[in-house]
Design an enzyme around this catalytic site. Structure first.
Site, PDB file in Angstrom:
ATOM      1  N   ILE A  90       0.848  -1.203   0.000  1.00 54.20           N
ATOM      2  CA  ILE A  90       0.000   0.000   0.000  1.00 54.20           C
ATOM      3  C   ILE A  90       0.883   1.252   0.000  1.00 54.20           C
ATOM      4  O   ILE A  90       0.638   2.205  -0.740  1.00 54.20           O
ATOM      5  CB  ILE A  90      -0.964  -0.006   1.217  1.00 54.20           C
ATOM      6  CG1 ILE A  90      -1.867  -1.250   1.154  1.00 54.20           C
ATOM      7  CG2 ILE A  90      -1.810   1.261   1.236  1.00 54.20           C
ATOM      8  CD1 ILE A  90      -2.762  -1.454   2.374  1.00 54.20           C
ATOM      9  N   ARG A  93      11.078  -2.248   8.473  1.00 54.21           N
ATOM     10  CA  ARG A  93      11.940  -3.251   9.114  1.00 54.21           C
ATOM     11  C   ARG A  93      13.075  -3.622   8.170  1.00 54.21           C
ATOM     12  O   ARG A  93      14.197  -3.842   8.561  1.00 54.21           O
ATOM     13  CB  ARG A  93      11.132  -4.498   9.460  1.00 54.21           C
ATOM     14  CG  ARG A  93      10.532  -4.435  10.851  1.00 54.21           C
ATOM     15  CD  ARG A  93       9.590  -5.557  11.036  1.00 54.21           C
ATOM     16  NE  ARG A  93       8.634  -5.562   9.928  1.00 54.21           N
ATOM     17  CZ  ARG A  93       7.683  -6.459   9.760  1.00 54.21           C
ATOM     18  NH1 ARG A  93       7.555  -7.433  10.596  1.00 54.21           N
ATOM     19  NH2 ARG A  93       6.838  -6.383   8.747  1.00 54.21           N
ATOM     20  N   ARG A 130      -3.784   1.735  11.097  1.00 58.82           N
ATOM     21  CA  ARG A 130      -4.545   1.381  12.295  1.00 58.82           C
ATOM     22  C   ARG A 130      -4.448   2.529  13.293  1.00 58.82           C
ATOM     23  O   ARG A 130      -3.363   3.106  13.480  1.00 58.82           O
ATOM     24  CB  ARG A 130      -3.989   0.109  12.946  1.00 58.82           C
ATOM     25  CG  ARG A 130      -4.313  -1.185  12.223  1.00 58.82           C
ATOM     26  CD  ARG A 130      -5.816  -1.528  12.283  1.00 58.82           C
ATOM     27  NE  ARG A 130      -6.140  -2.765  11.579  1.00 58.82           N
ATOM     28  CZ  ARG A 130      -6.545  -2.865  10.314  1.00 58.82           C
ATOM     29  NH1 ARG A 130      -6.684  -1.782   9.574  1.00 58.82           N
ATOM     30  NH2 ARG A 130      -6.824  -4.045   9.785  1.00 58.82           N
ATOM     31  N   GLU A 138     -12.100   3.195  17.639  1.00 63.44           N
ATOM     32  CA  GLU A 138     -12.862   3.148  16.409  1.00 63.44           C
ATOM     33  C   GLU A 138     -14.179   2.436  16.684  1.00 63.44           C
ATOM     34  O   GLU A 138     -14.130   1.329  17.239  1.00 63.44           O
ATOM     35  CB  GLU A 138     -12.069   2.364  15.359  1.00 63.44           C
ATOM     36  CG  GLU A 138     -12.164   2.974  13.988  1.00 63.44           C
ATOM     37  CD  GLU A 138     -11.125   2.413  13.034  1.00 63.44           C
ATOM     38  OE1 GLU A 138     -11.465   1.415  12.398  1.00 63.44           O
ATOM     39  OE2 GLU A 138     -10.007   2.955  12.968  1.00 63.44           O
ATOM     40  N   HIS A 158     -12.851   4.732   8.199  1.00 64.38           N
ATOM     41  CA  HIS A 158     -12.177   3.484   7.804  1.00 64.38           C
ATOM     42  C   HIS A 158     -12.733   2.938   6.474  1.00 64.38           C
ATOM     43  O   HIS A 158     -13.245   1.826   6.414  1.00 64.38           O
ATOM     44  CB  HIS A 158     -12.318   2.443   8.926  1.00 64.38           C
ATOM     45  CG  HIS A 158     -11.223   1.405   8.901  1.00 64.38           C
ATOM     46  ND1 HIS A 158     -10.685   0.848  10.031  1.00 64.38           N
ATOM     47  CD2 HIS A 158     -10.564   0.811   7.869  1.00 64.38           C
ATOM     48  CE1 HIS A 158      -9.760  -0.037   9.708  1.00 64.38           C
ATOM     49  NE2 HIS A 158      -9.666  -0.073   8.387  1.00 64.38           N
ATOM     50  N   ILE A 159     -12.579   3.751   5.430  1.00 62.17           N
ATOM     51  CA  ILE A 159     -13.140   3.370   4.121  1.00 62.17           C
ATOM     52  C   ILE A 159     -12.049   3.015   3.110  1.00 62.17           C
ATOM     53  O   ILE A 159     -12.301   2.979   1.911  1.00 62.17           O
ATOM     54  CB  ILE A 159     -14.017   4.492   3.527  1.00 62.17           C
ATOM     55  CG1 ILE A 159     -13.236   5.819   3.449  1.00 62.17           C
ATOM     56  CG2 ILE A 159     -15.308   4.659   4.316  1.00 62.17           C
ATOM     57  CD1 ILE A 159     -13.748   6.775   2.409  1.00 62.17           C
ATOM     58  N   GLY A 160     -10.832   2.766   3.612  1.00 63.81           N
ATOM     59  CA  GLY A 160      -9.703   2.517   2.710  1.00 63.81           C
ATOM     60  C   GLY A 160     -10.010   1.544   1.578  1.00 63.81           C
ATOM     61  O   GLY A 160      -9.724   1.805   0.413  1.00 63.81           O
TER      62      GLY A 160
END
Ligand code: DGY
Length: 324
Positions: free
Chosen positions: A155, A176, A236, A265, A284-286
């Site tokens: 993403i 990472r 998140r 949320e 939260h409409i990703g």
């Protein structure tokens, strides 16, 4: 094999499961209480799960019949993977198919905050269009600015690609591990967490959430960001401390914030952050496009069907279960 789907998903996924001869249960009422949800889970072999029900130790102990879980999400922070591994339960997820849609929302929030779209829309709704004013409601341009990505995976890559193409932004990232594709194709530069925070004009989170990173973006971090910085979180809500973010926005330590995820949320109706003019908050409409949601239904169904045939799930977050 019995499959429990806790909420209706696009027809394409249901049809695939039916065509595979699986016995599907979808409750009429898709707003189940925890107890109702648990009792369905106790009586099934596999779960296709929509939403953030917690698959913790207690769940696995109470539902010993469950043999596989296919999540209708890319995120798996609500699953205790150690417990799933311990019981050899594969956990499927839905990467790729939602990368474009989710990064579109990050890109939209970035522009919306930069050009103060929520504030201006609110003014229009209040009948307060106002005269042309050379000094009022000024946004900032993104051309040539620096986009900092925290967690440059699929993403994050899409967000970086769009920002580079549209605004010629320089990409820095912290991960990472190195993302060689992004370094080669987008000229992305790996930086330390501190450099990311201090150099980004837009800081966008695209990492998988783990509890150790709760409140990682807090007062100490916002203090070190540029005053023109835009903070974007579509990953998140747990990543940011919302009270600290509010303080940073009120005191203009940073320019603004665009959130598709909040903490908690859904966001509380009286959360003071909602009253600020330098935020844009979405529920939260990703992944909420027809294309992405159909894709997620297909991948989740493929995961269940593969499991039912004794094969590896197509997208499994704990492939180690196949080596046990
Ligand atoms: C995902 O797929 O993880 C989305 O955030 C929905 O939960």
């Amino acid at each position: 094999m019995k499959v429990f789907i806790n909420k209706r998903i696009p027809e394409i996924g249901i049809k695939m499961l039916e065509d595979a001869g699986l016995e599907i249960t979808i409750p009429e009422n898709d707003n189940l209480s925890h107890e109702e949800w648990l009792s369905y889970c106790k009586n099934t072999d596999a779960i296709l799960n929509v939403g953030n029900h917690s698959f913790d130790k207690d769940f696995f102990e109470q539902c010993p019949n469950v043999k596989a879980i296919a999540l209708y999400s890319v995120g798996f922070d609500h699953v205790n993977i150690k417990e799933a591994n311990h019981r050899n339960i594969p956990i499927g997820n839905t990467p790729d198919v939602l990368s474009k849609a989710t990064s579109d929302v990050a890109f939209l929030l970035m522009q919306s905050v930069a050009r103060r779209a929520s504030y201006n829309f609110q003014k229009v709704k209040e009948g307060n269009w106002g005269d042309f004013d050379p000094l009022h409601a000024l946004g900032q341009e993104l051309y040539g600015k620096t986009l900092g990505i925290f967690g440059l995976g699929r993403i994050g890559f899409e967000m970086a690609k769009k920002s580079l193409k549209a605004f010629d932004m320089s990409i820095i990232y912290h991960n990472r591990s190195h993302n060689e594709e992004a370094e080669k194709e987008l000229n992305a530069k790996y930086v330390s967490f501190d450099e990311l925070v201090e150099q980004a004009d837009v800081l966008s989170i695209h990492a998988n959430f783990v509890p150790e990173q709760k409140d990682l973006f807090n007062n100490l971090v916002f203090e070190r960001m540029k005053p023109n910085a835009i903070f974007i979180n579509t990953a998140r809500g747990g990543f940011h401390n919302q009270t600290d973010l509010y303080e940073a926005l009120v005191s203009r330590k940073i320019w603004g914030a665009g959130l598709d995820v909040t903490n908690p949320e859904p966001i509380l109706k009286d959360d003071p952050i909602l009253g600020l003019s330098n935020v844009c908050i979405l529920p939260h409409i990703g992944s909420a496009t027809i294309e992405a949601r159909n894709g997620m239904a297909k991948v989740a169904a493929e995961n269940i069907i593969a499991f039912s045939k004794g094969e590896k799930m197509i997208h499994c977050v704990n492939p180690e279960v196949y080596h046990n």
